[in-house]
Design a protein around this motif. Structure first.
Motif, PDB file in Angstrom:
ATOM      1  N   ILE A  25      16.192 -52.876   0.879  1.00 42.03           N
ATOM      2  CA  ILE A  25      15.586 -52.323   2.093  1.00 42.03           C
ATOM      3  C   ILE A  25      14.369 -51.468   1.739  1.00 42.03           C
ATOM      4  CG2 ILE A  25      15.971 -50.731   4.018  1.00 42.03           C
ATOM      5  CD1 ILE A  25      18.849 -51.795   4.097  1.00 42.03           C
ATOM      6  N   LEU A  26      14.483 -50.671   0.676  1.00 40.20           N
ATOM      7  CA  LEU A  26      13.335 -49.871   0.242  1.00 40.20           C
ATOM      8  C   LEU A  26      12.184 -50.753  -0.225  1.00 40.20           C
ATOM      9  CD1 LEU A  26      15.036 -46.949  -1.685  1.00 40.20           C
ATOM     10  CD2 LEU A  26      13.840 -46.849   0.497  1.00 40.20           C
ATOM     11  N   TYR A  27      12.512 -51.826  -0.923  1.00 33.75           N
ATOM     12  CA  TYR A  27      11.474 -52.762  -1.371  1.00 33.75           C
ATOM     13  C   TYR A  27      10.786 -53.408  -0.168  1.00 33.75           C
ATOM     14  CZ  TYR A  27       9.280 -56.554  -3.970  1.00 33.75           C
ATOM     15  OH  TYR A  27       8.374 -57.430  -4.505  1.00 33.75           O
ATOM     16  N   GLY A  28      11.564 -53.831   0.808  1.00 29.98           N
ATOM     17  CA  GLY A  28      10.993 -54.418   2.018  1.00 29.98           C
ATOM     18  C   GLY A  28      10.132 -53.437   2.779  1.00 29.98           C
ATOM     19  N   LEU A  59      14.785 -59.846   1.850  1.00 28.60           N
ATOM     20  CA  LEU A  59      15.770 -60.912   1.675  1.00 28.60           C
ATOM     21  C   LEU A  59      15.626 -61.596   0.321  1.00 28.60           C
ATOM     22  CD1 LEU A  59      15.782 -62.550   5.206  1.00 28.60           C
ATOM     23  CD2 LEU A  59      17.630 -61.273   4.142  1.00 28.60           C
ATOM     24  N   ILE A  60      14.407 -61.777  -0.126  1.00 25.53           N
ATOM     25  CA  ILE A  60      14.185 -62.419  -1.425  1.00 25.53           C
ATOM     26  C   ILE A  60      14.627 -61.513  -2.571  1.00 25.53           C
ATOM     27  CG2 ILE A  60      12.368 -63.198  -3.008  1.00 25.53           C
ATOM     28  CD1 ILE A  60      10.934 -64.355  -0.577  1.00 25.53           C
ATOM     29  N   SER A  61      14.405 -60.210  -2.444  1.00 20.82           N
ATOM     30  CA  SER A  61      14.717 -59.299  -3.544  1.00 20.82           C
ATOM     31  C   SER A  61      16.203 -58.933  -3.615  1.00 20.82           C
ATOM     32  CB  SER A  61      13.884 -58.025  -3.439  1.00 20.82           C
ATOM     33  OG  SER A  61      14.339 -57.232  -2.365  1.00 20.82           O
ATOM     34  N   HIS A  62      16.965 -59.203  -2.582  1.00 19.96           N
ATOM     35  CA  HIS A  62      18.380 -58.820  -2.571  1.00 19.96           C
ATOM     36  C   HIS A  62      19.202 -59.778  -3.425  1.00 19.96           C
ATOM     37  CE1 HIS A  62      22.157 -57.200  -1.281  1.00 19.96           C
ATOM     38  NE2 HIS A  62      22.550 -58.373  -0.820  1.00 19.96           N
ATOM     39  N   ARG A  63      20.073 -59.216  -4.258  1.00 24.24           N
ATOM     40  CA  ARG A  63      21.005 -59.990  -5.066  1.00 24.24           C
ATOM     41  C   ARG A  63      22.380 -59.884  -4.433  1.00 24.24           C
ATOM     42  NH1 ARG A  63      16.885 -61.281  -7.392  1.00 24.24           N
ATOM     43  NH2 ARG A  63      16.098 -60.630  -9.400  1.00 24.24           N
ATOM     44  N   PRO A  64      23.209 -60.921  -4.505  1.00 19.18           N
ATOM     45  CA  PRO A  64      24.498 -60.923  -3.792  1.00 19.18           C
ATOM     46  C   PRO A  64      25.468 -59.804  -4.176  1.00 19.18           C
ATOM     47  CG  PRO A  64      23.939 -63.127  -4.497  1.00 19.18           C
ATOM     48  CD  PRO A  64      22.936 -62.215  -5.108  1.00 19.18           C
ATOM     49  N   PRO A 106      23.991 -53.400  -4.099  1.00 17.80           N
ATOM     50  CA  PRO A 106      23.842 -52.719  -2.802  1.00 17.80           C
ATOM     51  C   PRO A 106      22.568 -53.146  -2.073  1.00 17.80           C
ATOM     52  CG  PRO A 106      24.145 -51.129  -4.592  1.00 17.80           C
ATOM     53  CD  PRO A 106      24.020 -52.472  -5.215  1.00 17.80           C
ATOM     54  N   LYS A 107      22.578 -52.948  -0.769  1.00 17.91           N
ATOM     55  CA  LYS A 107      21.440 -53.368   0.052  1.00 17.91           C
ATOM     56  C   LYS A 107      20.305 -52.344   0.071  1.00 17.91           C
ATOM     57  CE  LYS A 107      24.135 -56.233   3.167  1.00 17.91           C
ATOM     58  NZ  LYS A 107      25.419 -56.130   2.507  1.00 17.91           N
ATOM     59  N   GLY A 108      20.579 -51.123  -0.337  1.00 19.53           N
ATOM     60  CA  GLY A 108      19.577 -50.054  -0.276  1.00 19.53           C
ATOM     61  C   GLY A 108      18.280 -50.344  -1.002  1.00 19.53           C
ATOM     62  N   PRO A 109      18.335 -50.753  -2.273  1.00 15.23           N
ATOM     63  CA  PRO A 109      17.067 -51.041  -2.967  1.00 15.23           C
ATOM     64  C   PRO A 109      16.271 -52.175  -2.327  1.00 15.23           C
ATOM     65  CG  PRO A 109      18.821 -50.741  -4.557  1.00 15.23           C
ATOM     66  CD  PRO A 109      19.467 -50.762  -3.206  1.00 15.23           C
TER      67      PRO A 109
END
Length: 65
Positions: free
Chosen positions: A41-44, A28-33, A36-39
């Motif tokens: 999710i991979l980071y998490g 959630l912290i690494s996601h930018r608005p 895409p959500k893929g990177p």
């Protein structure tokens, strides 16, 4: 420590759920608005793996597992 198998499984479950929460927060912290959500999710997932490994190593070193 000489813990029974059920207690060891409970400790592992607590470590697993703690790592899931840490991974979700990191994603959630690494996601930018506008990305895409893929990177995220991979980071998490990577943070989850690191957190679980760290928990298990720490508990093994103090002879809980």
């Amino acid at each position: 420590m000489n813990l029974s198998l059920s207690v060891k499984l409970l400790v592992f479950a607590v470590c697993f759920l703690f790592s899931v929460i840490v991974g979700m927060v990191a994603a959630l912290i690494s996601h930018r608005p506008n990305t895409p959500k893929g990177p995220a999710i991979l980071y998490g997932g990577g943070v989850f793996g690191g957190a679980l490994t760290l928990c298990l190593v720490a508990l093994t070193s103090i002879s809980v597992l």
